[in-house]
Design a protein around this motif. Structure first.
Motif, PDB file in Angstrom:
ATOM      1  N   ASP A 201       0.855  -1.173   0.000  1.00  0.00           N
ATOM      2  CA  ASP A 201       0.000   0.000   0.000  1.00  0.00           C
ATOM      3  C   ASP A 201       0.895   1.228   0.000  1.00  0.00           C
ATOM      4  N   HIS A 202       0.399   2.374   0.447  1.00  0.00           N
ATOM      5  CA  HIS A 202       1.180   3.603   0.377  1.00  0.00           C
ATOM      6  C   HIS A 202       2.343   3.624   1.365  1.00  0.00           C
ATOM      7  N   SER A 203       2.339   2.727   2.365  1.00  0.00           N
ATOM      8  CA  SER A 203       3.366   2.767   3.406  1.00  0.00           C
ATOM      9  C   SER A 203       4.219   1.510   3.498  1.00  0.00           C
ATOM     10  N   ARG A 241      -4.748  -5.094   4.266  1.00  0.00           N
ATOM     11  CA  ARG A 241      -5.767  -4.051   4.381  1.00  0.00           C
ATOM     12  C   ARG A 241      -5.486  -3.257   5.650  1.00  0.00           C
ATOM     13  N   GLU A 242      -5.145  -1.993   5.473  1.00  0.00           N
ATOM     14  CA  GLU A 242      -4.861  -1.095   6.591  1.00  0.00           C
ATOM     15  C   GLU A 242      -3.824  -1.721   7.527  1.00  0.00           C
ATOM     16  N   ASN A 243      -4.195  -2.033   8.769  1.00  0.00           N
ATOM     17  CA  ASN A 243      -3.219  -2.563   9.725  1.00  0.00           C
ATOM     18  C   ASN A 243      -3.343  -4.071   9.915  1.00  0.00           C
ATOM     19  N   ARG A 244      -3.929  -4.755   8.930  1.00  0.00           N
ATOM     20  CA  ARG A 244      -4.103  -6.200   9.021  1.00  0.00           C
ATOM     21  C   ARG A 244      -3.494  -6.898   7.808  1.00  0.00           C
ATOM     22  N   ASP A 258      -1.374  -8.561  13.036  1.00  0.00           N
ATOM     23  CA  ASP A 258      -1.324  -7.121  13.252  1.00  0.00           C
ATOM     24  C   ASP A 258      -0.080  -6.577  12.558  1.00  0.00           C
ATOM     25  N   GLU A 260       1.531  -3.715  12.760  1.00  0.00           N
ATOM     26  CA  GLU A 260       2.495  -2.963  13.559  1.00  0.00           C
ATOM     27  C   GLU A 260       3.232  -3.840  14.572  1.00  0.00           C
ATOM     28  N   GLU A 282     -11.947  -5.154   0.752  1.00  0.00           N
ATOM     29  CA  GLU A 282     -11.532  -3.792   1.064  1.00  0.00           C
ATOM     30  C   GLU A 282     -12.148  -3.280   2.359  1.00  0.00           C
ATOM     31  N   ASP A 283     -13.351  -3.745   2.699  1.00  0.00           N
ATOM     32  CA  ASP A 283     -13.977  -3.310   3.948  1.00  0.00           C
ATOM     33  C   ASP A 283     -13.512  -4.135   5.144  1.00  0.00           C
ATOM     34  N   MET A 284     -12.567  -5.056   4.912  1.00  0.00           N
ATOM     35  CA  MET A 284     -11.952  -5.869   5.963  1.00  0.00           C
ATOM     36  C   MET A 284     -12.949  -6.784   6.663  1.00  0.00           C
TER      37      MET A 284
END
Length: 397
Positions: A201-203, A241-244, A258, A260, A282-284
């Protein structure tokens, strides 16, 4: 009897109308001018569209009723299998991975090359020989790739966005390429065996390997942040997806991590044999997995509960694409078929046979088309949009 549409505030009328389907809403337009005005509300049609066609988004100002009509025509073509097809022919060995957009498709192969294809014509626009270090383009002279940024094995996985392309190889490394020039930026090396899948993703960049681990990298510095251990077999697929992070392994488990902390949050147990592929909505909320037991399982990502088991393939389920926006699951198998399933009901919607002669290795889809690649050295583009007018309305931008 008083007409509630004339009496109630528009917000209340809109709330009442939001409980009907598109057919009833069209009928409401015929009652009177007041009903017609209420039933043509664009926000109301957006709700109906998303309720019946999936969680779409669109730029402000789009006509959601017109979009509904266009998408209905397109969905009917999927249901009736009204499609055109073309092959992308050029690789000299198995085609392991693919990604596409409205303009191009990029494939990676056991022949250690990348190819860029015109999505409309199927013509090969560019070949990047990642092993020999040479890029071929019809309009440019050959450009050399530094030796330390070449792959020494098959290209097993790839992902790109407007800025970069990342490829993963059986040589145990990933190469980061700058787009659209295909100049190399960095090599990610830490795995002790082949890189089987990757995503970013972006990070962050996430990679997984035959060495039974998942690696988390910083996208801006390309530094390794942490390595996740816990699987007891090759980690064949991952999703972010995000932090998962979600991973699928030859040990038959799906794991959620997780990002992080690197801690394993949950195991998803139910498959009887090793896993080859996994997708994360996308909605996890939903995870889909497949593997050597020939089943596809749909999981509640929050609870770990298996919500559905899709049966129909006759060999290993090698690849999956979850299109939650269109409520579809697309699967490809060693039985040489591609199948399209209804995400909500689990029913088989489309069975695509006889296009590939052997194992299907990768599938991707959007609202208009799907692409599959195979051990037969070919990419297959199936298009359902021919003859559908107004497709530009469905563009998100």
């Amino acid at each position: 009897m008083p007409d509630f549409v004339r009496i109630l505030p528009a917000e209340i009328t809109g709330l009442i109308f939001s409980f009907v389907d598109h057919k009833a809403l069209v009928n409401c337009e015929r009652v009177s001018q007041a009903w017609r005005n209420a039933a043509l509300d664009n926000h109301l049609w957006r709700q109906v569209f998303q309720k019946e066609h999936g969680p779409w988004q669109a730029a402000p100002g789009k006509d959601w009723k017109a979009m509904f009509a266009v998408n209905k025509d397109l969905r009917n073509k999927w249901k009736r299998a009204e499609m055109t097809y073309k092959y992308m022919d050029g690789h000299s060995d198995s085609v392991y991975c693919v990604q596409f957009d409205d303009v191009k498709a990029i494939t990676g192969s056991r022949d250690r090359s990348l190819r860029v294809w015109d999505i409309t014509t199927g013509e090969c626009l560019q070949t990047i020989e990642a092993a020999s270090g040479t890029a071929f383009h019809p309009l440019d002279s050959n450009t050399s790739i530094p030796p330390n940024l070449r792959h020494d094995g098959s290209i097993l996985c790839l992902q790109y966005d407007p800025e970069i392309l990342i490829t993963g190889s059986s040589d145990g490394s990933c190469i980061v390429w700058s787009l659209p020039t295909f100049t190399t930026i960095a090599r990610l090396s830490f795995h002790s065996a082949g890189v089987l899948d990757l995503c970013f993703d972006h990070s962050h960049i996430i990679t997984c390997s035959r060495d039974m681990t998942v690696c988390v990298w910083d996208r801006s510095t390309f530094k390794l942040l942490r390595q996740l251990r816990g699987h007891t077999g090759p980690v064949n697929a991952i999703a972010l997806r995000e932090n998962r992070i979600v991973s699928a392994s030859g040990d038959s488990l799906v794991k959620m991590w997780d990002l992080e902390s690197g801690e394993c949050i949950r195991d998803f147990k139910g498959h009887q044999r090793g896993l080859a592929c996994v997708q994360f909505s996308e909605d996890m909320a939903t995870i889909v997995s497949g593997g050597n037991d020939m089943d596809i399982r749909v999981w509640d990502a929050h609870t770990g509960e298996c919500k559905n088991v899709l049966e129909g393939h006759r060999n290993l389920v090698r690849t999956l694409h979850l299109d939650a926006r269109n409520r579809r699951i697309v699967s490809g198998s060693y039985d040489a078929t591609v199948k399209v399933w209804n995400l909500d009901t689990g029913k088989l919607a489309l069975d695509i046979k006889h296009f590939h002669s052997t194992w299907v290795l990768a599938v991707k889809s959007d609202h208009k088309r799907l692409i599959s690649t195979s051990q037969d050295k070919l990419g297959l583009v199936i298009d359902f949009s021919e003859g559908v007018k107004g497709l530009e309305m469905l563009d998100e931008e």
